[in-house]
Design an enzyme around this catalytic site. Structure first.
Site, PDB file in Angstrom:
ATOM      1  N   ILE A 192     -47.158  62.660  -6.708  1.00  0.00           N
ATOM      2  CA  ILE A 192     -47.469  64.104  -6.711  1.00  0.00           C
ATOM      3  C   ILE A 192     -47.779  64.528  -8.158  1.00  0.00           C
ATOM      4  O   ILE A 192     -46.969  64.293  -9.039  1.00  0.00           O
ATOM      5  CB  ILE A 192     -46.271  64.941  -6.205  1.00  0.00           C
ATOM      6  CG1 ILE A 192     -45.797  64.449  -4.834  1.00  0.00           C
ATOM      7  CG2 ILE A 192     -46.620  66.424  -6.174  1.00  0.00           C
ATOM      8  CD1 ILE A 192     -44.532  65.153  -4.332  1.00  0.00           C
ATOM      9  N   VAL A 229     -44.955  49.090  -9.316  1.00  0.00           N
ATOM     10  CA  VAL A 229     -45.915  50.063  -9.879  1.00  0.00           C
ATOM     11  C   VAL A 229     -46.985  49.357 -10.708  1.00  0.00           C
ATOM     12  O   VAL A 229     -48.170  49.706 -10.649  1.00  0.00           O
ATOM     13  CB  VAL A 229     -45.178  51.133 -10.720  1.00  0.00           C
ATOM     14  CG1 VAL A 229     -46.163  52.164 -11.262  1.00  0.00           C
ATOM     15  CG2 VAL A 229     -44.095  51.824  -9.885  1.00  0.00           C
ATOM     16  N   GLY A 251     -43.323  60.518  -8.212  1.00  0.00           N
ATOM     17  CA  GLY A 251     -44.310  59.468  -7.927  1.00  0.00           C
ATOM     18  C   GLY A 251     -45.745  59.925  -7.954  1.00  0.00           C
ATOM     19  O   GLY A 251     -46.303  60.214  -9.014  1.00  0.00           O
ATOM     20  N   GLY A 264     -43.393  54.271  -4.487  1.00  0.00           N
ATOM     21  CA  GLY A 264     -44.307  53.315  -3.868  1.00  0.00           C
ATOM     22  C   GLY A 264     -45.364  52.847  -4.843  1.00  0.00           C
ATOM     23  O   GLY A 264     -45.648  53.517  -5.840  1.00  0.00           O
ATOM     24  N   ASP A 290     -31.005  59.883 -10.473  1.00  0.00           N
ATOM     25  CA  ASP A 290     -32.476  59.780 -10.525  1.00  0.00           C
ATOM     26  C   ASP A 290     -33.104  61.179 -10.385  1.00  0.00           C
ATOM     27  O   ASP A 290     -34.004  61.548 -11.152  1.00  0.00           O
ATOM     28  CB  ASP A 290     -32.940  58.850  -9.393  1.00  0.00           C
ATOM     29  CG  ASP A 290     -34.439  58.783  -9.271  1.00  0.00           C
ATOM     30  OD1 ASP A 290     -35.079  58.106 -10.089  1.00  0.00           O
ATOM     31  OD2 ASP A 290     -34.995  59.429  -8.346  1.00  0.00           O
ATOM     32  N   GLU A 334     -32.153  50.728  -3.044  1.00  0.00           N
ATOM     33  CA  GLU A 334     -31.945  49.546  -3.883  1.00  0.00           C
ATOM     34  C   GLU A 334     -30.631  48.863  -3.476  1.00  0.00           C
ATOM     35  O   GLU A 334     -29.749  49.504  -2.892  1.00  0.00           O
ATOM     36  CB  GLU A 334     -31.789  49.979  -5.351  1.00  0.00           C
ATOM     37  CG  GLU A 334     -32.865  50.896  -5.854  1.00  0.00           C
ATOM     38  CD  GLU A 334     -34.026  50.153  -6.470  1.00  0.00           C
ATOM     39  OE1 GLU A 334     -33.891  48.946  -6.719  1.00  0.00           O
ATOM     40  OE2 GLU A 334     -35.068  50.781  -6.666  1.00  0.00           O
ATOM     41  N   LYS A 381     -35.349  63.584 -13.223  1.00  0.00           N
ATOM     42  CA  LYS A 381     -36.635  64.247 -12.949  1.00  0.00           C
ATOM     43  C   LYS A 381     -36.514  65.764 -13.137  1.00  0.00           C
ATOM     44  O   LYS A 381     -37.417  66.405 -13.684  1.00  0.00           O
ATOM     45  CB  LYS A 381     -37.089  63.913 -11.530  1.00  0.00           C
ATOM     46  CG  LYS A 381     -37.364  62.415 -11.331  1.00  0.00           C
ATOM     47  CD  LYS A 381     -37.488  62.053  -9.858  1.00  0.00           C
ATOM     48  CE  LYS A 381     -37.663  60.560  -9.646  1.00  0.00           C
ATOM     49  NZ  LYS A 381     -37.508  60.146  -8.250  1.00  0.00           N
ATOM     50  N   VAL A 415     -42.080  61.622 -12.511  1.00  0.00           N
ATOM     51  CA  VAL A 415     -41.501  62.657 -11.644  1.00  0.00           C
ATOM     52  C   VAL A 415     -42.279  62.729 -10.331  1.00  0.00           C
ATOM     53  O   VAL A 415     -43.491  62.973 -10.331  1.00  0.00           O
ATOM     54  CB  VAL A 415     -41.518  64.042 -12.342  1.00  0.00           C
ATOM     55  CG1 VAL A 415     -40.893  65.096 -11.444  1.00  0.00           C
ATOM     56  CG2 VAL A 415     -40.787  63.985 -13.670  1.00  0.00           C
ATOM     57  N   GLY A 456     -35.390  48.415   2.886  1.00  0.00           N
ATOM     58  CA  GLY A 456     -35.983  48.376   1.550  1.00  0.00           C
ATOM     59  C   GLY A 456     -36.193  49.746   0.934  1.00  0.00           C
ATOM     60  O   GLY A 456     -36.790  49.868  -0.138  1.00  0.00           O
TER      61      GLY A 456
HETATM   62  N1  HSE Z   1     -35.804  55.676  -6.318  1.00  0.00           N
HETATM   63  C1  HSE Z   1     -36.638  56.839  -6.309  1.00  0.00           C
HETATM   64  C2  HSE Z   1     -36.604  57.493  -4.944  1.00  0.00           C
HETATM   65  C3  HSE Z   1     -38.072  56.573  -6.678  1.00  0.00           C
HETATM   66  O1  HSE Z   1     -35.907  57.044  -4.036  1.00  0.00           O
HETATM   67  O2  HSE Z   1     -37.266  58.503  -4.786  1.00  0.00           O
HETATM   68  C4  HSE Z   1     -38.238  56.301  -8.135  1.00  0.00           C
HETATM   69  O3  HSE Z   1     -37.744  57.353  -8.904  1.00  0.00           O
END
Ligand code: HSE
Length: 440
Positions: free
Chosen positions: A136, A14, A134, A306, A201, A190, A205, A132, A187
């Site tokens: 959007i 980022v 990315g 991304g 995650d 993780e 959000k 939250v 990729g």
């Molecule tokens: N790892 C998250 C996802 C992106 O797969 O959407 C970052 O929060």
């Protein structure tokens, strides 16, 4: 007017996207912001790699505290993730009177109340569009675009990794662990995918969106968090036959339990009608569906992760802060949409009190009266059945699956009924329960 000065902490996916987009679009951004936005200092672990990217455009340091303590820096951009050092850096930047932009959802979901209170006291802004979904602009939409509305619910596909895995499982009929390995090789996932696949995650959000939608403090510890690691390909297939898709949804909505208002906050695999727009959000894409009284349903779709998509949100925050830097703090947009003294103490309800519909898969001995036993248990619990699918036993087999979709009921009712079903002599093993939302 002289440019506003940025200190960037972290030059990973980022951070490098932010550097590149700010440089590429600097003239356009300056025309929008009213003054230039200039990265003055970057803190990184590997200075050599960073030098190669920035080519002498700004100072590179390896100690991030030099950034938050630098007297000339106006806005600190925290992009290192994690909660310990990041929290220390953010609070120190605030203490030094600097605005902060962060993409750190875990930090805000766990420590947001403390961080926003500190920022409020110091008269600075902490902006977090990138935390939250990315790229959007969902925070902006919830906090500003929908400000006229009473928001009823927010339901989102807010984790791209799990959406990619679920899409592949459905398209190719593969099981979870096979697709996870593919996602890691590509990729998407993780090396340690726990936060993504176990729903953490997404819950970070959803917690942030819940606070903004309803004017409540961030309360990650009260969220129900369930991932996709135990989801079986067979349930995706049965759901499809019944006209549904399974998505990992982050859901937060208003509810009333025994006459008392509450908020549901939960992340779990969810059956949703295959014809719903959001059910067709595939691969690593994200989407958030908001139901609100004036606007009705609105859907926000785009890349949830991304380099440049997330940088797009980071820079939008930089422009917002640049425009408002000279406004009195009380005239800025409140961190959680509602004025700090107007937050409510509506409680997040325990999971046993939520109301939704259910998909049940019961593995049974193929004997007379099995279906009658199941329907009697559900009828006694006042749970109405919406659909039933019974598979013929395979050649030479004496057991089979019965799948039932129920009408809405409280989680504690369905759990009590499941316990009775599992106690039947004709039922083999555990009942599979997946929640179902019609999103109407
Ligand atoms: N790892 C998250 C996802 C992106 O797969 O959407 C970052 O929060």
């Amino acid at each position: 007017m002289k440019p506003i000065k940025i200190g960037l902490i972290g030059l990973g996916v980022v951070g490098s996207g932010t550097f590149n987009v700010l440089k590429r679009n600097q003239e356009e951004i300056r025309r929008r912001a009213g003054r230039g936005i200039e990265i003055a200092m970057i803190a990184v672990r590997n200075a050599e790699r960073a030098e190669a990217l920035v080519c002498g455009d700004c100072e590179i340091v390896t100690d991030p505290f030099l950034v938050v303590d630098h007297p000339e820096i106006d806005i600190v951009v925290e992009l290192i993730g994690g909660c310990d050092t990041a929290k220390e850096l953010v609070l120190r930047a605030i203490g030094n009177g600097k605005h902060v932009v962060t993409a750190n959802k875990a930090l805000l979901a766990l420590h947001g109340n403390e961080i926003f209170a500190a920022a409020q006291t110091r008269g600075v802004t902490v902006a977090f569009e990138a935390a939250v979904a990315g790229g959007i602009p969902i925070i902006k939409a919830l906090r500003e675009g929908l400000t006229a509305n009473r928001i009823e619910s927010v339901s989102g596909i807010i984790n791209g990794t799990t959406n990619f895995i679920l899409t592949e499982m459905r398209d190719k009929g593969l099981d979870f662990s096979t697709v996870l390995k593919q996602a890691q090789a590509l990729g998407y996932a993780e090396a340690d995918p726990t936060f993504d696949i176990e729903g953490v995650d997404a819950a970070h959000k959803a917690t942030i969106m819940s606070a903004i939608a309803f004017g409540i403090p961030v309360q990650f510890e009260k969220a129900h968090v369930e991932g996709i690691s135990s989801l079986q390909a067979i349930d995706i297939k049965y759901a499809e036959q019944l006209g549904y898709r399974i998505k990992l949804l982050g859901i937060t909505k208003r509810t009333v339990v025994d006459g008392v208002e509450g908020i549901e906050l939960r992340v779990h695999p969810t059956l949703i009608p295959a014809k719903a727009l959001i059910a067709n959000v595939e691969g690593a894409m994200n989407a958030v569906l908001v139901q609100a009284d004036a606007v009705g349903a609105s859907l926000y779709y785009g890349r949830g992760a991304g380099s440049e998509p997330t940088a797009s949100s980071v820079i939008a925050d930089l422009v917002d802060i640049t425009r408002l830097a000279t406004a009195d703090p009380e005239y800025r947009v409140p961190h959680l949409a509602f004025q700090p003294n107007q937050m409510t103490d509506v409680q997040i309800v325990p999971m046993s009190e939520i109301t939704t519909s259910y998909y049940l898969r019961v593995y049974v001995k193929d004997q007379l009266g099995v279906m009658a036993d199941l329907t009697r248990i559900l009828a006694d619990a006042r749970i109405s059945i919406d659909a039933v699918l019974q598979k013929e036993p395979g050649e030479g087999e004496t057991r089979t699956d019965i799948i039932m979709l129920t009408h809405q009921t409280q989680e504690k009712n369905i759990d009590a009924a499941i316990a009775k079903i599992e106690a039947l002599e004709t039922v083999v093993g555990k009942v599979v329960k997946i929640r179902l939302e019609n999103l109407a």
